[in-house]
Write a protein that holds these residues in place. Structure first.
Motif, PDB file in Angstrom:
ATOM      1  N   LEU A 182      62.251  83.366   0.818  1.00  0.00           N
ATOM      2  CA  LEU A 182      61.736  82.409  -0.231  1.00  0.00           C
ATOM      3  C   LEU A 182      60.958  81.345   0.486  1.00  0.00           C
ATOM      4  N   MET A 183      61.009  81.557   1.980  1.00  0.00           N
ATOM      5  CA  MET A 183      60.386  80.506   3.406  1.00  0.00           C
ATOM      6  C   MET A 183      58.657  80.534   2.616  1.00  0.00           C
ATOM      7  N   TYR A 184      58.375  79.152   3.152  1.00  0.00           N
ATOM      8  CA  TYR A 184      56.456  79.518   3.479  1.00  0.00           C
ATOM      9  C   TYR A 184      56.370  79.435   1.958  1.00  0.00           C
ATOM     10  N   LEU A 185      56.202  78.924   0.848  1.00  0.00           N
ATOM     11  CA  LEU A 185      56.165  78.999  -0.849  1.00  0.00           C
ATOM     12  C   LEU A 185      54.870  78.382  -0.888  1.00  0.00           C
ATOM     13  N   TYR A 186      55.154  76.804  -0.646  1.00  0.00           N
ATOM     14  CA  TYR A 186      53.497  75.800  -0.118  1.00  0.00           C
ATOM     15  C   TYR A 186      52.104  76.900  -0.009  1.00  0.00           C
ATOM     16  N   LYS A 192      47.806  78.910  -3.651  1.00  0.00           N
ATOM     17  CA  LYS A 192      47.101  80.043  -4.371  1.00  0.00           C
ATOM     18  C   LYS A 192      47.320  80.544  -5.943  1.00  0.00           C
ATOM     19  N   MET A 193      47.505  79.045  -6.887  1.00  0.00           N
ATOM     20  CA  MET A 193      47.552  78.877  -7.545  1.00  0.00           C
ATOM     21  C   MET A 193      47.755  77.409  -8.490  1.00  0.00           C
ATOM     22  N   THR A 194      47.169  77.138  -9.461  1.00  0.00           N
ATOM     23  CA  THR A 194      47.593  76.072 -10.234  1.00  0.00           C
ATOM     24  C   THR A 194      48.403  75.095  -9.722  1.00  0.00           C
ATOM     25  N   HIS A 195      49.396  73.993 -10.538  1.00  0.00           N
ATOM     26  CA  HIS A 195      50.318  73.620 -10.239  1.00  0.00           C
ATOM     27  C   HIS A 195      51.355  73.612 -11.376  1.00  0.00           C
ATOM     28  N   GLU A 196      50.687  73.887 -12.064  1.00  0.00           N
ATOM     29  CA  GLU A 196      51.181  73.982 -13.481  1.00  0.00           C
ATOM     30  C   GLU A 196      52.046  75.888 -13.379  1.00  0.00           C
ATOM     31  N   ARG A 197      51.354  76.624 -12.764  1.00  0.00           N
ATOM     32  CA  ARG A 197      51.554  77.445 -12.797  1.00  0.00           C
ATOM     33  C   ARG A 197      53.190  78.207 -12.058  1.00  0.00           C
ATOM     34  N   HIS A 229      57.695  86.059  -9.709  1.00  0.00           N
ATOM     35  CA  HIS A 229      57.072  86.438 -11.132  1.00  0.00           C
ATOM     36  C   HIS A 229      55.518  86.855 -11.423  1.00  0.00           C
ATOM     37  N   ASP A 230      54.775  85.685 -11.300  1.00  0.00           N
ATOM     38  CA  ASP A 230      53.271  85.198 -11.202  1.00  0.00           C
ATOM     39  C   ASP A 230      52.646  85.175 -10.427  1.00  0.00           C
ATOM     40  N   ILE A 231      52.798  86.171  -8.879  1.00  0.00           N
ATOM     41  CA  ILE A 231      52.360  85.673  -7.788  1.00  0.00           C
ATOM     42  C   ILE A 231      50.625  85.711  -7.834  1.00  0.00           C
ATOM     43  N   ALA A 232      50.462  86.501  -8.516  1.00  0.00           N
ATOM     44  CA  ALA A 232      49.118  87.595  -9.555  1.00  0.00           C
ATOM     45  C   ALA A 232      49.003  86.967 -10.034  1.00  0.00           C
ATOM     46  N   LYS A 233      49.026  85.720 -11.022  1.00  0.00           N
ATOM     47  CA  LYS A 233      48.466  86.048 -12.170  1.00  0.00           C
ATOM     48  C   LYS A 233      47.283  85.156 -12.197  1.00  0.00           C
ATOM     49  N   GLU A 234      46.617  84.374 -11.489  1.00  0.00           N
ATOM     50  CA  GLU A 234      45.504  83.533 -11.457  1.00  0.00           C
ATOM     51  C   GLU A 234      44.406  84.334  -9.950  1.00  0.00           C
ATOM     52  N   TRP A 235      44.692  85.325  -9.981  1.00  0.00           N
ATOM     53  CA  TRP A 235      43.790  86.039  -9.693  1.00  0.00           C
ATOM     54  C   TRP A 235      42.858  86.788  -9.650  1.00  0.00           C
ATOM     55  N   ASP A 236      41.410  86.863  -9.321  1.00  0.00           N
ATOM     56  CA  ASP A 236      40.172  87.285 -10.077  1.00  0.00           C
ATOM     57  C   ASP A 236      40.439  88.763 -10.998  1.00  0.00           C
ATOM     58  N   TYR A 237      39.687  88.989 -12.285  1.00  0.00           N
ATOM     59  CA  TYR A 237      39.749  90.564 -12.442  1.00  0.00           C
ATOM     60  C   TYR A 237      39.277  91.168 -10.801  1.00  0.00           C
ATOM     61  N   TYR A 262      51.402  94.498 -12.702  1.00  0.00           N
ATOM     62  CA  TYR A 262      51.503  95.140 -11.488  1.00  0.00           C
ATOM     63  C   TYR A 262      50.994  95.002 -10.227  1.00  0.00           C
ATOM     64  N   VAL A 263      50.270  94.183 -10.116  1.00  0.00           N
ATOM     65  CA  VAL A 263      49.292  93.724  -9.482  1.00  0.00           C
ATOM     66  C   VAL A 263      50.021  92.668  -8.562  1.00  0.00           C
ATOM     67  N   GLY A 264      51.132  91.751  -9.142  1.00  0.00           N
ATOM     68  CA  GLY A 264      51.933  91.063  -8.029  1.00  0.00           C
ATOM     69  C   GLY A 264      52.929  91.946  -7.838  1.00  0.00           C
ATOM     70  N   ALA A 265      53.215  92.793  -8.566  1.00  0.00           N
ATOM     71  CA  ALA A 265      54.326  93.861  -6.864  1.00  0.00           C
ATOM     72  C   ALA A 265      53.879  94.734  -6.057  1.00  0.00           C
ATOM     73  N   PHE A 266      52.954  95.206  -6.742  1.00  0.00           N
ATOM     74  CA  PHE A 266      52.062  95.650  -5.490  1.00  0.00           C
ATOM     75  C   PHE A 266      51.411  94.896  -4.087  1.00  0.00           C
ATOM     76  N   HIS A 267      51.521  93.273  -4.601  1.00  0.00           N
ATOM     77  CA  HIS A 267      50.975  92.744  -3.385  1.00  0.00           C
ATOM     78  C   HIS A 267      52.808  91.872  -2.908  1.00  0.00           C
ATOM     79  N   LEU A 268      53.513  92.233  -3.355  1.00  0.00           N
ATOM     80  CA  LEU A 268      54.419  91.669  -3.007  1.00  0.00           C
ATOM     81  C   LEU A 268      55.643  93.290  -2.132  1.00  0.00           C
ATOM     82  N   LYS A 269      55.481  95.032  -1.681  1.00  0.00           N
ATOM     83  CA  LYS A 269      55.165  95.857  -1.908  1.00  0.00           C
ATOM     84  C   LYS A 269      54.525  95.832  -0.899  1.00  0.00           C
ATOM     85  N   TYR A 270      53.294  95.944  -0.928  1.00  0.00           N
ATOM     86  CA  TYR A 270      52.267  96.335   0.110  1.00  0.00           C
ATOM     87  C   TYR A 270      51.840  95.209   0.849  1.00  0.00           C
TER      88      TYR A 270
END
Length: 368
Positions: A182-186, A192-197, A229-237, A262-270
């Motif tokens: 889990l390197m480079y999380l910042y 890519k998301m709000t501080h709260e997220r 888990h919420d890596i894509a939560k705040e992407w626009d639709y 679903y998008v988060g899973a695809f983002h991690l995989k691809y």
């Protein structure tokens, strides 16, 4: 006389172009050895985004098959800003029978004359410059009569890697190491998301770790899946829709509020190039579940619903149930998820995935 190429840099992380330069030093410039000198802290940078141990480990992974490469800890062990002049003097004095040259990329030429003790340095060692891009400071090269060399260039940078760009060009084993630690999380999450997220994501990772311990599950996998888990939560639709159409078009009819799973899973995989299907599935299933829920799926599903910052009514009760009995806790939280979704959207507006999960795990047929 043994010819040594000194190749310094942050290597944060080491990448394919670093490796291709190393190979070129051996194959085309005929150096006997290439000594890699990772800096503790580049004088032109304010911080490193990975630890010294991690950067050393990545260098070992990248060069494990190259027996002419030596990884030197002179700079990285000093725990202060490193200066090339001090390093060059150290090695030249210690190995007087060796012939040294210093390797650098053309992207460093603009600041070259700002290097510490530059006037002495340029007289002390021969420089070999590799062309990193078509734009480089020709004036400096001509002024100091420095040779410029081509190499098998992917035009890759460590910044690219940290920002999940061009990972298909990265050394796979190094990319796996980065992902699994889990390197480079910042760079990859908080920007890519709000501080709260971001805080929520860290909390879910931590709670997933707690649940993994209680259920004798792989701690690192649980921590990774929970954190991401919420890596894509705040992407626009619109961006989410592109991924769903590309990678899972049948999901387009699911409510937009759950697309991020679903998008988060695809983002991690691809994009991140994760190849651990358990982690990918846990991200995919973390919002509304599925008929086939693994232990990891349940861990992340539950951790997301009862993470430490959650403060809704009865959350402590759910935390206790989850810790005592993961499967029971999952069913309780799935029921809560279903009832909340129905209350907010009606039975016809909750999506087929949630209906399927609820009917399978709770055993109640949903009347349309």
């Amino acid at each position: 006389m043994k010819k040594i190429a000194l190749f310094g840099g942050s290597f944060d992380p080491v990448h394919t172009d670093h490796l291709n330069i190393i190979k070129s030093c051996r194959e085309f410039l005929k150096f006997d050895e290439v000594w890699l000198i990772p800096t503790y802290l580049n004088p032109f940078k304010f911080l490193s985004t990975s630890s010294a141990c991690q950067r050393l480990e990545m260098l070992k992974i990248a060069t494990k098959s190259l027996n002419y490469v030596k990884i030197k800890k002179y700079e990285i062990s000093k725990t202060v800003k490193s200066y090339t002049y001090d390093t060059v003097c150290y090695y030249k004095n210690k190995y007087r029978n060796f012939s040294f040259s210093f390797i650098m990329g053309s992207d460093q030429l603009d600041d070259f004359e700002k290097w510490d003790h530059f006037d002495d340095l340029i007289k002390t060692i021969d420089f070999k410059v590799y062309k990193r891009s078509e734009n480089y400071n020709k004036i400096i090269l001509d002024k100091y009569n420095i040779e410029l060399f081509e190499f098998d260039n992917n035009y890759l940078s460590s910044t690219n890697i940290r920002n999940v760009e061009k990972l298909e060009l990265q050394i796979k084993e190094v990319n796996d190491y980065v992902n699994n630690n889990l390197m480079y999380l910042y760079e990859r999450l908080e920007t890519k998301m709000t501080h709260e997220r971001y805080i929520h994501s860290l909390n879910v990772g931590q709670f997933s770790l707690e649940l993994a311990k209680l259920n004798n599950y792989d701690l690192n996998k649980a921590f990774i899946a929970g954190t991401l888990h919420d890596i894509a939560k705040e992407w626009d639709y619109e961006a989410m829709e592109e991924y769903i159409i590309k990678y899972g078009s049948s999901l387009i009819s699911e409510p937009k509020k759950v697309w991020h799973s679903y998008v988060g899973a695809f983002h991690l995989k691809y994009d991140w190039l994760f190849d651990d299907e358990e982690i990918i599935n846990a991200v995919f299933n973390h919002t509304v579940g599925s008929k086939e829920m693994s232990v990891l799926d349940m861990i992340v599903f539950c951790a997301d619903k009862v993470s430490h910052e959650r403060d809704y009514v009865n959350v402590e009760k759910y935390r206790t149930i989850v810790k005592n009995d993961l499967k029971l806790g999952f069913k309780e939280l799935l029921t809560r998820q279903y009832e909340f979704a129905v209350l907010k959207n009606g039975k016809n507006g909750i999506g087929e995935k949630l209906k399927e999960s609820y009917e399978y795990w709770i055993g109640k047929k949903i009347d349309e």
